[in-house]
Design a protein around this motif. Structure first.
Motif, PDB file in Angstrom:
ATOM      1  N   ALA A  97      18.169  34.032 126.038  1.00  0.00           N
ATOM      2  CA  ALA A  97      19.540  34.554 126.092  1.00  0.00           C
ATOM      3  C   ALA A  97      20.561  33.615 125.461  1.00  0.00           C
ATOM      4  CB  ALA A  97      19.922  34.850 127.535  1.00  0.00           C
ATOM      5  N   ILE A  98      20.453  32.331 125.735  1.00  0.00           N
ATOM      6  CA  ILE A  98      21.423  31.377 125.183  1.00  0.00           C
ATOM      7  C   ILE A  98      21.282  31.311 123.666  1.00  0.00           C
ATOM      8  CG2 ILE A  98      22.133  28.947 125.137  1.00  0.00           C
ATOM      9  CD1 ILE A  98      21.241  28.815 128.111  1.00  0.00           C
ATOM     10  N   ALA A  99      20.048  31.286 123.176  1.00  0.00           N
ATOM     11  CA  ALA A  99      19.817  31.256 121.727  1.00  0.00           C
ATOM     12  C   ALA A  99      20.362  32.517 121.069  1.00  0.00           C
ATOM     13  CB  ALA A  99      18.335  31.081 121.426  1.00  0.00           C
ATOM     14  N   VAL A 100      20.182  33.675 121.711  1.00  0.00           N
ATOM     15  CA  VAL A 100      20.721  34.935 121.180  1.00  0.00           C
ATOM     16  C   VAL A 100      22.240  34.829 121.048  1.00  0.00           C
ATOM     17  CG1 VAL A 100      21.151  37.369 121.750  1.00  0.00           C
ATOM     18  CG2 VAL A 100      18.844  36.433 121.950  1.00  0.00           C
ATOM     19  N   ALA A 101      22.895  34.358 122.099  1.00  0.00           N
ATOM     20  CA  ALA A 101      24.356  34.228 122.072  1.00  0.00           C
ATOM     21  C   ALA A 101      24.799  33.259 120.982  1.00  0.00           C
ATOM     22  CB  ALA A 101      24.856  33.764 123.428  1.00  0.00           C
ATOM     23  N   GLU A 102      24.107  32.135 120.855  1.00  0.00           N
ATOM     24  CA  GLU A 102      24.470  31.144 119.833  1.00  0.00           C
ATOM     25  C   GLU A 102      24.301  31.700 118.421  1.00  0.00           C
ATOM     26  OE1 GLU A 102      23.731  26.707 120.757  1.00  0.00           O
ATOM     27  OE2 GLU A 102      21.967  27.807 121.470  1.00  0.00           O
ATOM     28  N   LEU A 103      23.213  32.423 118.197  1.00  0.00           N
ATOM     29  CA  LEU A 103      22.970  32.981 116.862  1.00  0.00           C
ATOM     30  C   LEU A 103      24.029  34.023 116.503  1.00  0.00           C
ATOM     31  CD1 LEU A 103      19.103  33.180 117.051  1.00  0.00           C
ATOM     32  CD2 LEU A 103      20.422  31.830 115.395  1.00  0.00           C
ATOM     33  N   ILE A 104      24.423  34.837 117.468  1.00  0.00           N
ATOM     34  CA  ILE A 104      25.474  35.825 117.201  1.00  0.00           C
ATOM     35  C   ILE A 104      26.787  35.104 116.901  1.00  0.00           C
ATOM     36  CG2 ILE A 104      26.863  37.665 118.232  1.00  0.00           C
ATOM     37  CD1 ILE A 104      24.231  38.582 119.605  1.00  0.00           C
ATOM     38  N   ASP A 105      27.068  34.032 117.637  1.00  0.00           N
ATOM     39  CA  ASP A 105      28.268  33.225 117.349  1.00  0.00           C
ATOM     40  C   ASP A 105      28.222  32.624 115.949  1.00  0.00           C
ATOM     41  OD1 ASP A 105      29.332  33.766 119.822  1.00  0.00           O
ATOM     42  OD2 ASP A 105      28.743  31.837 120.708  1.00  0.00           O
ATOM     43  N   CYS A 106      27.023  32.354 115.450  1.00  0.00           N
ATOM     44  CA  CYS A 106      26.859  31.763 114.111  1.00  0.00           C
ATOM     45  C   CYS A 106      26.817  32.829 113.014  1.00  0.00           C
ATOM     46  CB  CYS A 106      25.580  30.931 114.055  1.00  0.00           C
ATOM     47  SG  CYS A 106      25.680  29.395 114.964  1.00  0.00           S
ATOM     48  N   GLY A 107      26.978  34.095 113.384  1.00  0.00           N
ATOM     49  CA  GLY A 107      27.037  35.154 112.385  1.00  0.00           C
ATOM     50  C   GLY A 107      25.805  36.023 112.260  1.00  0.00           C
ATOM     51  N   ALA A 108      24.848  35.884 113.173  1.00  0.00           N
ATOM     52  CA  ALA A 108      23.660  36.740 113.111  1.00  0.00           C
ATOM     53  C   ALA A 108      24.072  38.190 113.351  1.00  0.00           C
ATOM     54  CB  ALA A 108      22.629  36.306 114.149  1.00  0.00           C
ATOM     55  N   GLU A 109      23.523  39.074 112.564  1.00  0.00           N
ATOM     56  CA  GLU A 109      23.835  40.497 112.651  1.00  0.00           C
ATOM     57  C   GLU A 109      23.026  41.113 113.795  1.00  0.00           C
ATOM     58  OE1 GLU A 109      25.419  43.948 112.381  1.00  0.00           O
ATOM     59  OE2 GLU A 109      26.104  42.385 111.006  1.00  0.00           O
ATOM     60  N   LEU A 110      23.730  41.546 114.830  1.00  0.00           N
ATOM     61  CA  LEU A 110      23.096  42.049 116.046  1.00  0.00           C
ATOM     62  C   LEU A 110      22.229  43.279 115.780  1.00  0.00           C
ATOM     63  CD1 LEU A 110      22.863  41.627 119.084  1.00  0.00           C
ATOM     64  CD2 LEU A 110      24.879  43.057 119.371  1.00  0.00           C
ATOM     65  N   TRP A 111      22.655  44.138 114.891  1.00  0.00           N
ATOM     66  CA  TRP A 111      21.933  45.401 114.677  1.00  0.00           C
ATOM     67  C   TRP A 111      21.067  45.397 113.436  1.00  0.00           C
ATOM     68  CZ3 TRP A 111      21.983  46.957 119.206  1.00  0.00           C
ATOM     69  CH2 TRP A 111      23.107  46.890 119.996  1.00  0.00           C
ATOM     70  N   ASP A 112      20.777  44.230 112.884  1.00  0.00           N
ATOM     71  CA  ASP A 112      19.870  44.118 111.750  1.00  0.00           C
ATOM     72  C   ASP A 112      18.480  44.592 112.187  1.00  0.00           C
ATOM     73  OD1 ASP A 112      19.003  43.142 109.114  1.00  0.00           O
ATOM     74  OD2 ASP A 112      17.888  41.666 110.307  1.00  0.00           O
ATOM     75  N   VAL A 113      17.814  45.362 111.344  1.00  0.00           N
ATOM     76  CA  VAL A 113      16.503  45.908 111.702  1.00  0.00           C
ATOM     77  C   VAL A 113      15.407  45.329 110.824  1.00  0.00           C
ATOM     78  CG1 VAL A 113      17.409  48.069 112.642  1.00  0.00           C
ATOM     79  CG2 VAL A 113      16.837  47.932 110.214  1.00  0.00           C
ATOM     80  N   ASP A 114      14.190  45.332 111.361  1.00  0.00           N
ATOM     81  CA  ASP A 114      13.030  44.850 110.605  1.00  0.00           C
ATOM     82  C   ASP A 114      12.481  45.981 109.735  1.00  0.00           C
ATOM     83  OD1 ASP A 114      11.637  46.534 112.338  1.00  0.00           O
ATOM     84  OD2 ASP A 114      10.703  44.902 113.462  1.00  0.00           O
ATOM     85  N   CYS A 115      11.319  45.765 109.146  1.00  0.00           N
ATOM     86  CA  CYS A 115      10.741  46.765 108.238  1.00  0.00           C
ATOM     87  C   CYS A 115      10.343  48.049 108.954  1.00  0.00           C
ATOM     88  CB  CYS A 115       9.556  46.166 107.484  1.00  0.00           C
ATOM     89  SG  CYS A 115       8.191  45.661 108.548  1.00  0.00           S
ATOM     90  N   HIS A 116      10.286  48.024 110.274  1.00  0.00           N
ATOM     91  CA  HIS A 116       9.961  49.215 111.065  1.00  0.00           C
ATOM     92  C   HIS A 116      11.207  49.876 111.648  1.00  0.00           C
ATOM     93  CE1 HIS A 116       5.772  48.096 110.744  1.00  0.00           C
ATOM     94  NE2 HIS A 116       6.084  46.889 111.187  1.00  0.00           N
ATOM     95  N   GLY A 117      12.384  49.338 111.289  1.00  0.00           N
ATOM     96  CA  GLY A 117      13.631  49.890 111.796  1.00  0.00           C
ATOM     97  C   GLY A 117      13.963  49.453 113.210  1.00  0.00           C
ATOM     98  N   ARG A 118      13.434  48.328 113.639  1.00  0.00           N
ATOM     99  CA  ARG A 118      13.627  47.864 115.017  1.00  0.00           C
ATOM    100  C   ARG A 118      14.556  46.651 115.044  1.00  0.00           C
ATOM    101  NH1 ARG A 118       7.261  48.566 115.823  1.00  0.00           N
ATOM    102  NH2 ARG A 118       7.293  50.799 116.167  1.00  0.00           N
TER     103      ARG A 118
END
Length: 159
Positions: A97-118
Motif C-alpha cells: 500500500a505505501i509503495a502504491v501511494a508513493e508511486l502515484i505521488d511520483c506520477g504513476a498512472e493509476l489506470w494504466d493497463v497491461d497487455c491483457h487490459g488489466r
C-alpha cells in the motif's frame, strides 16, 4: 595442444596478464563514447534501475520508493521487460500500500493497463490483496472508472 612445460608456462603467463588487464579495465568516459553508444548505455542503465525498482516494490513497503524514483529519475509508467509490469502493478500485486501511494505521488498512472487490459487495482483484487486499505490511504484517489469493458470486472474498492 600443450606438449611441453615451457608452452604451459607461456599460456599461464598470458592468462595471468589477461586477468590483470580485466581487473584494470574501466568503463569509458561519456565524452569518449559516440552519441549512439551513450543512448544504448543509458537505455541499459534505465532497464536495470527499473528492474531494481520493480523488485523493491515487490518486497518492501518502507517508504523508500519515492526517493529511489526521484534520485534515479525513473519514469514510474515504464513497463519492466522481465516481468511485464509497471512498478505500480508490481506493488499492487504484492499488496504494498505505501509503495502504491508513493508511486502515484511520483506520477504513476493509476489506470494504466497491461497487455491483457488489466490495471493495478484489478491485479490487487485478483490476487486477494487488501486494496481497500491501500486505496483509502491515498489522499486523493481519482474517481474509479468502470473497468468492465477492459477486463470484464469492475475495479472498485467494493468489488
Amino acid at each position: 595442444e600443450i606438449d611441453s612445460e615451457a608452452q604451459l608456462e607461456a599460456v599461464a603467463a598470458q592468462e595471468i596478464a589477461m586477468q590483470r588487464k580485466r581487473k584494470r579495465w574501466k568503463p569509458p568516459a561519456p565524452e569518449d563514447l559516440a552519441e549512439e553508444e551513450l543512448e544504448v548505455v543509458g537505455a541499459i542503465c534505465e532497464m536495470e534501475l527499473l528492474g531494481q525498482l520493480v523488485q523493491m516494490v515487490s518486497r518492501a513497503d518502507d517508504g523508500s520508493v519515492a526517493d529511489f524514483v526521484r534520485e534515479h529519475r525513473i519514469d514510474p509508467n515504464t513497463q519492466d521487460i522481465a516481468t511485464g509490469h509497471t512498478p505500480l502493478r508490481a506493488a499492487a500485486c504484492a499488496g504494498r500500500a505505501i509503495a502504491v501511494a508513493e508511486l502515484i505521488d511520483c506520477g504513476a498512472e493509476l489506470w494504466d493497463v497491461d497487455c491483457h487490459g488489466r490495471c493495478a487495482l484489478w491485479w490487487s483484487c485478483a490476487l486477494g490483496r487488501d486494496h481497500v486499505r491501500a486505496s483509502r490511504r491515498l489522499p486523493a484517489l481519482p474517481p474509479l472508472p468502470d473497468c468492465a469493458p477492459l477486463h470484464g470486472r469492475r475495479c472498485s474498492p467494493c468489488c
